[in-house]
Motif scaffolding. Structure first.
Motif, PDB file in Angstrom:
ATOM      1  N   ILE A  57       0.882  -1.246  -0.042  1.00  0.00           N
ATOM      2  CA  ILE A  57      -0.040  -0.085  -0.074  1.00  0.00           C
ATOM      3  C   ILE A  57       0.902   1.039   0.080  1.00  0.00           C
ATOM      4  O   ILE A  57       0.696   2.206  -0.718  1.00  0.00           O
ATOM      5  CB  ILE A  57      -0.950   0.076   1.265  1.00  0.00           C
ATOM      6  N   TYR A  58       1.908   1.229   1.002  1.00  0.00           N
ATOM      7  CA  TYR A  58       2.728   2.574   1.080  1.00  0.00           C
ATOM      8  C   TYR A  58       3.283   2.845  -0.419  1.00  0.00           C
ATOM      9  O   TYR A  58       3.445   3.777  -0.745  1.00  0.00           O
ATOM     10  CB  TYR A  58       3.684   2.217   2.086  1.00  0.00           C
ATOM     11  N   LEU A  59       4.079   1.489  -0.970  1.00  0.00           N
ATOM     12  CA  LEU A  59       4.844   1.874  -2.237  1.00  0.00           C
ATOM     13  C   LEU A  59       3.710   2.420  -3.137  1.00  0.00           C
ATOM     14  O   LEU A  59       4.167   3.077  -3.849  1.00  0.00           O
ATOM     15  CB  LEU A  59       5.188   0.478  -2.594  1.00  0.00           C
ATOM     16  N   ASN A  60       2.705   1.877  -3.417  1.00  0.00           N
ATOM     17  CA  ASN A  60       1.595   2.343  -4.430  1.00  0.00           C
ATOM     18  C   ASN A  60       0.937   3.472  -4.303  1.00  0.00           C
ATOM     19  O   ASN A  60       0.682   4.314  -5.124  1.00  0.00           O
ATOM     20  CB  ASN A  60       0.798   0.907  -4.833  1.00  0.00           C
ATOM     21  N   GLU A  61       0.530   3.539  -2.936  1.00  0.00           N
ATOM     22  CA  GLU A  61      -0.293   5.067  -2.795  1.00  0.00           C
ATOM     23  C   GLU A  61       0.301   6.181  -2.230  1.00  0.00           C
ATOM     24  O   GLU A  61      -0.265   7.311  -2.677  1.00  0.00           O
ATOM     25  CB  GLU A  61      -1.459   4.408  -1.889  1.00  0.00           C
ATOM     26  N   TYR A  62       1.608   5.746  -1.492  1.00  0.00           N
ATOM     27  CA  TYR A  62       2.152   7.050  -0.860  1.00  0.00           C
ATOM     28  C   TYR A  62       3.211   7.496  -1.665  1.00  0.00           C
ATOM     29  O   TYR A  62       3.399   8.679  -1.823  1.00  0.00           O
ATOM     30  CB  TYR A  62       2.129   6.929   0.515  1.00  0.00           C
ATOM     31  N   LEU A  63       4.054   6.592  -1.965  1.00  0.00           N
ATOM     32  CA  LEU A  63       5.363   6.840  -2.398  1.00  0.00           C
ATOM     33  C   LEU A  63       5.301   7.335  -3.813  1.00  0.00           C
ATOM     34  O   LEU A  63       4.925   6.817  -4.682  1.00  0.00           O
ATOM     35  CB  LEU A  63       6.526   5.796  -2.376  1.00  0.00           C
TER      36      LEU A  63
END
Lengths: 396, 284
Positions: free
Chosen positions: B86-92
């Motif tokens: 999630i962090y890789l795709n949505e935030y970073l």
């Protein structure tokens, strides 16, 4: 308040994303800490000492020479930089040749005194016995055995980690064994892998491709022990019969099994690379009157070259690191390979087979971690190379 | 037919035949293990402990051990993997940090399993004093499957169309709320495929558990996460290479191999079904 909770939750997400990088870092730290430790450890068997008479000028002998002394290849002190006298070898293993049971006591309780006398009275002796029996006021002197050098580790031709009195840790036979088996595997897998990839990407009907793809994935999913089991029961006897060998567990058996295992990696990455070739290229070629094969051969494949190469490299990486299947079918003889019909031993198989019996923190234990470091570095470099290639292609 | 077309026909048929040979190879392996393995399967085989030096009896402790390892590794790897995806795709945003993390994740996926075994032994078994235990083995296996879960999560989030995100934002929802209530439910079936593939991987993994958890022979079941367990793949290895009576234990070995292949087969089929269903539904 709500904002803070949300911040914390996002923080957890961010923290999770760092776990893989952290793991890679930890692997490096732990592997190399143990692995590099082997270069500070004496090659002499732990808990034992080598001693000489106090008047002997020799005070340090390297591990190879010690092995030669105990193998009776070196018999004169002159060859070790000492006086021109024959070496009188005393080994705890042949204790009964020197002293009777009464003299040393039933629990070797008098061995200290015996050793003190023996080393004192025999000017040209080289005595090997347990450290715990080293007399308190010893009249002789201890011989220092150097630790192994990186050069000897990489170039050494013998892998005899539990040899006494000095262990031989030469990686060369294992390194060559690994390379032989892996290269053989790639040579076997390459024609089939490429044919499959080209067929699936360019020739096959989409419906056929839809059937083929899960089959290739399934091939990748079968556990390596099952491949090893299959190899041991089907391929090994076949090779034995075909080539009239005494044992079928050979480098060839390893290459065949590894070839099957590397196949899915090659197919899926090469297929992706071929499918990523823009359709305009194909259409342009076909419009010029080229046949479909000419288009594949002259336009598509050259364009997808680097991606296909990446698949091959990754396949090699898989093959090099594969443990269980190889362990089960290659016979595991730590010799420098001369033919594909001989048993060989690879680096991962060595770790798997020997770590259980190596004492914790000892030289052997650390040497196996050093093998792990070699393996890790090798696969890491291949991996990074592959990813750079694939990424470049994507950016284009 | 002119020469050009003839050459093409010959080459295409060569490729076709070689591809068919690969398929035949797979089916030969499956057939070989199924035909002999299925004979060994019985209720007793699945529910009894090994007997008489592992040539008789069943593989119950190994099945239970493998189930413990699957559960243990997923408890650890599933949340971290999904969060990370999630962090890789949505935030970073695309940039150095993201490509570095992705590089490291892919590197971790390429680390040979025996190296995971060494690492697990050095860190979990020795440094953290877990000993040879379910805990040490599960953590090692969890790290091993983490890249699979991260990758599938990332892929499935990527396949959710941006219009869903924008619609949610337009309603005044926060980013996290959007992810939780809109994006994840949509992507979840695909995320599950990562879990299922991980189950297949964990149940077949041997080299990573050799020195972290696997027991040669342990008829009793584990009492805590600090106990050793038997595991199916290691059991198969022991039976084929170092059992007390290798010839006599062959039927048990075939049976164990069959159970392993069966698990992999089922997990693969389920993963594919979910993927197909999801793709179809999403496209419609």
């Amino acid at each position: 308040m709500k904002k803070i909770i949300e911040k914390i939750q996002v923080g957890i997400l961010a923290g999770s994303s760092l776990v893989t990088s952290l793991t890679v870092l930890l692997i490096i730290v732990f592997l190399f800490k143990e692995g590099i430790g082997m270069f500070n450890k004496s090659q002499l068997e732990e808990g034992y000492v080598l001693t000489v008479n106090a008047s002997n000028p020799v005070s340090e002998i390297d591990a190879t020479s010690i092995k030669n002394v105990f193998d009776q290849n070196i018999t004169n002190w002159k060859q070790l930089g000492g006086k021109d006298e024959e070496i009188n070898l005393f080994s705890i293993d042949d204790l009964s040749n020197f002293y009777s049971d009464e003299q040393v006591g039933s629990d070797l309780e008098y061995l200290d005194t015996c050793m003190n006398d023996y080393v004192k009275n025999h000017e040209n002796t080289l005595a090997y016995f347990p450290r715990k029996n080293l007399p308190k006021n010893f009249h002789g002197k201890e011989i220092q055995v150097g630790s192994i050098s990186v050069y000897n580790f990489v170039k050494g031709k013998d892998w005899l980690p539990s040899a006494r009195p000095v262990a031989q840790m030469g990686v060369l036979p294992l390194l060559l064994g690994t390379l032989w088996v892996s290269l053989g595997a790639i040579l076997l897998a390459l024609p089939f892998g490429l044919a499959c990839a080209i067929y699936m990407a360019e020739i096959a009907h989409p419906r056929v491709r839809k059937i083929l793809k899960p089959i290739i994935e399934l091939l990748a999913g079968i556990p390596s022990v099952v491949y090893g089991f299959f190899g041991l029961i089907v391929i090994v006897p076949l090779i034995q019969k075909l080539f009239h060998l005494d044992v079928g567990e050979t480098a060839l058996a390893g290459s065949i099994v590894l070839g099957i295992m590397a196949l899915p990696t090659i197919v899926s990455i090469a297929e992706d690379a071929i499918r990523n070739v823009p359709n305009t290229m194909r259409e342009a070629s076909l419009a010029m009157g080229a046949s479909q094969w000419q288009t594949i051969h002259k336009v598509v494949l050259p364009y997808a070259k680097s991606g296909i190469l990446a698949g091959i490299v990754l396949g090699i990486g898989r093959a090099v690191g594969e443990t269980m299947a190889v362990l089960m079918v290659t016979g595991n003889a730590a010799n420098i390979p001369h033919s594909y019909l001989q048993p060989v031993r690879t680096i991962p198989a060595t770790i798997a087979a020997e770590l259980g019996e190596a004492s914790y923190g000892g030289l052997h234990f650390k040497a196996l971690f050093a093998l792990g470091c070699i393996l890790f570095l090798f696969t890491m470099i291949l991996n990074i190379y592959v990813q750079l290639v694939l990424k470049k292609k994507r950016v284009k | 037919m002119n020469k050009k077309a003839l050459i093409q026909q010959i080459i295409f048929w060569t490729f076709r035949i070689m591809s068919i040979m690969v398929v035949i190879l797979l089916f030969a392996i499956l057939y070989f293990i199924t035909i002999r393995g299925a004979q060994a399967i019985s209720w007793d085989f699945l529910t009894k402990s090994p007997e008489e030096g592992m040539v008789k009896g069943g593989i119950f402790p190994a099945i239970i051990g493998t189930l413990y390892l699957i559960a243990g590794s997923l408890i650890f790897a599933f949340p971290i993997g999904v969060f990370s995806g999630i962090y890789l795709n949505e935030y970073l945003k695309d940039g150095k940090l993201k490509s570095f993390i992705q590089l490291m994740t892919n590197n971790l996926a390429g680390v040979p399993s025996i190296v995971f075994g060494l690492f697990g032994m050095a860190l979990f078994v020795n440094r953290l004093h877990f000993g040879d235990s379910i805990l040490a083995g599960s953590l090692t296996l969890g790290l091993l499957v983490l890249p699979i879960i991260i990758r599938t999560t990332e892929e499935s989030l990527k396949s959710v169309d941006d219009s869903y995100r924008l619609a949610s934002y337009a309603m005044g929802a926060t980013k996290l709320y959007t992810i939780k209530k809109v994006i994840l439910p949509l992507a979840f079936p695909n995320v599950i495929t990562g879990i299922i593939l991980s189950i297949g991987r964990v149940s077949g993994e041997t080299a990573a558990i050799l020195f972290t958890v696997a027991a040669y022979f342990l008829p009793k079941l584990p009492h805590s996460i600090f106990d050793q367990v038997m595991a199916l793949p290691y059991h198969l290895y022991v039976l084929t290479t170092s059992g007390t009576n290798i010839e006599a234990s062959r039927p048990v070995a075939y049976g164990t191999a069959f159970v392993l292949v069966f698990i992999v087969l089922v997990t693969n089929v389920i993963a594919n079904l979910i993927r197909n269903y999801f793709n179809k539904k999403y496209k419609a």
